[in-house]
Write a protein that holds these residues in place. Structure first.
Motif, PDB file in Angstrom:
ATOM      1  N   ARG A   1      57.684  44.624  73.029  1.00  0.00           N
ATOM      2  CA  ARG A   1      57.855  44.212  74.419  1.00  0.00           C
ATOM      3  C   ARG A   1      59.051  44.948  75.008  1.00  0.00           C
ATOM      4  N   THR A   2      59.105  45.007  76.330  1.00  0.00           N
ATOM      5  CA  THR A   2      60.241  45.688  76.967  1.00  0.00           C
ATOM      6  C   THR A   2      61.562  45.045  76.571  1.00  0.00           C
ATOM      7  N   GLU A   3      61.547  43.738  76.339  1.00  0.00           N
ATOM      8  CA  GLU A   3      62.787  43.044  75.964  1.00  0.00           C
ATOM      9  C   GLU A   3      63.234  43.324  74.531  1.00  0.00           C
ATOM     10  N   ASP A   4      62.453  44.071  73.791  1.00  0.00           N
ATOM     11  CA  ASP A   4      62.865  44.493  72.452  1.00  0.00           C
ATOM     12  C   ASP A   4      63.727  45.755  72.502  1.00  0.00           C
ATOM     13  N   THR A   5      63.895  46.322  73.680  1.00  0.00           N
ATOM     14  CA  THR A   5      64.727  47.510  73.832  1.00  0.00           C
ATOM     15  C   THR A   5      66.171  47.204  73.426  1.00  0.00           C
ATOM     16  N   ALA A   6      66.666  47.950  72.457  1.00  0.00           N
ATOM     17  CA  ALA A   6      68.018  47.710  71.931  1.00  0.00           C
ATOM     18  C   ALA A   6      68.359  48.761  70.888  1.00  0.00           C
ATOM     19  N   VAL A   7      69.615  48.785  70.508  1.00  0.00           N
ATOM     20  CA  VAL A   7      70.026  49.508  69.302  1.00  0.00           C
ATOM     21  C   VAL A   7      69.829  48.560  68.125  1.00  0.00           C
ATOM     22  N   TYR A   8      69.127  49.027  67.116  1.00  0.00           N
ATOM     23  CA  TYR A   8      68.843  48.223  65.939  1.00  0.00           C
ATOM     24  C   TYR A   8      69.765  48.656  64.805  1.00  0.00           C
ATOM     25  N   TYR A   9      70.475  47.675  64.262  1.00  0.00           N
ATOM     26  CA  TYR A   9      71.417  47.940  63.179  1.00  0.00           C
ATOM     27  C   TYR A   9      70.911  47.330  61.875  1.00  0.00           C
ATOM     28  N   CYS A  10      71.040  48.094  60.839  1.00  0.00           N
ATOM     29  CA  CYS A  10      70.856  47.606  59.477  1.00  0.00           C
ATOM     30  C   CYS A  10      72.241  47.165  59.008  1.00  0.00           C
ATOM     31  N   ALA A  11      72.323  46.046  58.299  1.00  0.00           N
ATOM     32  CA  ALA A  11      73.635  45.559  57.901  1.00  0.00           C
ATOM     33  C   ALA A  11      73.575  44.845  56.561  1.00  0.00           C
ATOM     34  N   LYS A  12      74.640  44.955  55.837  1.00  0.00           N
ATOM     35  CA  LYS A  12      74.786  44.315  54.521  1.00  0.00           C
ATOM     36  C   LYS A  12      75.447  42.949  54.722  1.00  0.00           C
ATOM     37  N   ARG A  13      74.972  41.961  54.036  1.00  0.00           N
ATOM     38  CA  ARG A  13      75.587  40.650  54.154  1.00  0.00           C
ATOM     39  C   ARG A  13      77.050  40.707  53.723  1.00  0.00           C
ATOM     40  N   ALA A  14      77.841  39.807  54.312  1.00  0.00           N
ATOM     41  CA  ALA A  14      79.219  39.679  53.882  1.00  0.00           C
ATOM     42  C   ALA A  14      79.260  38.929  52.557  1.00  0.00           C
ATOM     43  N   GLN A  15      80.408  39.023  51.890  1.00  0.00           N
ATOM     44  CA  GLN A  15      80.527  38.422  50.555  1.00  0.00           C
ATOM     45  C   GLN A  15      80.349  36.905  50.575  1.00  0.00           C
ATOM     46  N   ALA A  16      80.816  36.263  51.635  1.00  0.00           N
ATOM     47  CA  ALA A  16      80.891  34.805  51.655  1.00  0.00           C
ATOM     48  C   ALA A  16      79.524  34.129  51.631  1.00  0.00           C
ATOM     49  N   ALA A  17      78.590  34.614  52.414  1.00  0.00           N
ATOM     50  CA  ALA A  17      77.274  33.979  52.505  1.00  0.00           C
ATOM     51  C   ALA A  17      76.334  34.888  53.279  1.00  0.00           C
TER      52      ALA A  17
END
Lengths: 120, 110
Positions: free
Chosen positions: A87-103
């Motif tokens: 959808r048009t509202e899906d327009t964005a920069v998509y980031y892959c990210a690693k979870r933080a240590q805590a949770a």
């Protein structure tokens, strides 16, 4: 050090599909839960999905549930996001990210992002 | 689900303290201690600065502190420094196995 490199972004028409990839290095990928987070231009982050370290569990944000699918290939240190019915509202920069240590609910290291533009 | 509510802007002079609020509901901020804060400088990715309401990851200055009361979490930056000028986002676990971010607060150091 941790490196996360996203790819696969681009311009796509509404209703079409796109698959994002994230190549991970600098840590033991198979030990960590991984997130996808997106950020529209000038807006705050929006959490998209998380996948458990072994791929056994996946959770999604309400706005993408049923349309997006997160997966991973631990043998190739790669994370994926299959995006359908865009959808048009899906327009964005998509980031892959690693979870933080805590949770798993916290995001630690981020990639540089890949831009997805949904437009006719 | 709607984003958590933050004031769009906040400001303070160097050396002063400023507090940023983050309001949710009993289904997110008020129901769990999985509340966090992220700092984002222009052109950079967000950086986790507070987790579990009040804990700081290694390397984050103790000028940053967090707290929570009922459905509202707060981030306090003490002894403001020029490099603290950035966007700040709160985040909370929602109980439905998802994470919700706030709309963000732009902190200006006068």
């Amino acid at each position: 050090q941790v490196q996360l490199v996203e790819s696969g972004g681009g311009v796509v028409q509404p209703g079409r599909s796109l698959r994002l990839s994230c190549a991970a290095s600098g840590f033991t990928f198979s030990n960590y839960d991984m997130h996808w987070v997106r950020q529209a231009p000038g807006k705050g982050p929006e959490w998209v999905a998380v996948i458990w370290y072994d791929g056994s569990t996946k959770y999604y944000g309400d706005s993408v549930k049923g349309r997006f699918t997160v997966s991973r290939d631990n043998s190739k240190n790669t994370l994926f996001l299959q995006m359908n019915s865009l959808r048009t509202e899906d327009t964005a920069v998509y980031y892959c990210a690693k979870r933080a240590q805590a949770a798993w609910t916290y995001v630690g290291d981020w990639g540089q992002g890949t831009l997805v533009t949904v437009s006719s | 689900q709607s984003a958590l509510t933050q004031p769009p802007s906040a400001s303070g002079s160097p050396g002063q303290s400023v507090t940023i609020s983050c309001t949710g509901s009993s289904s997110d901020v008020g129901g769990y201690n999985h509340v966090s804060w992220y700092q984002q400088h222009p052109g950079k990715t967000p950086k986790l600065i507070i987790y579990e309401v009040k804990n700081r990851p290694s390397g984050v200055p103790d000028r940053f502190s967090g707290s929570k009361s009922a459905n509202t979490a707060s981030l306090t930056v003490s002894g403001l420094q020029p490099e603290d000028e950035a966007d700040y986002y709160c985040s909370s676990y929602t109980g439905s196995n998802s994470v919700l971010f706030g709309g963000g607060t732009k902190l200006t150091v006068l």
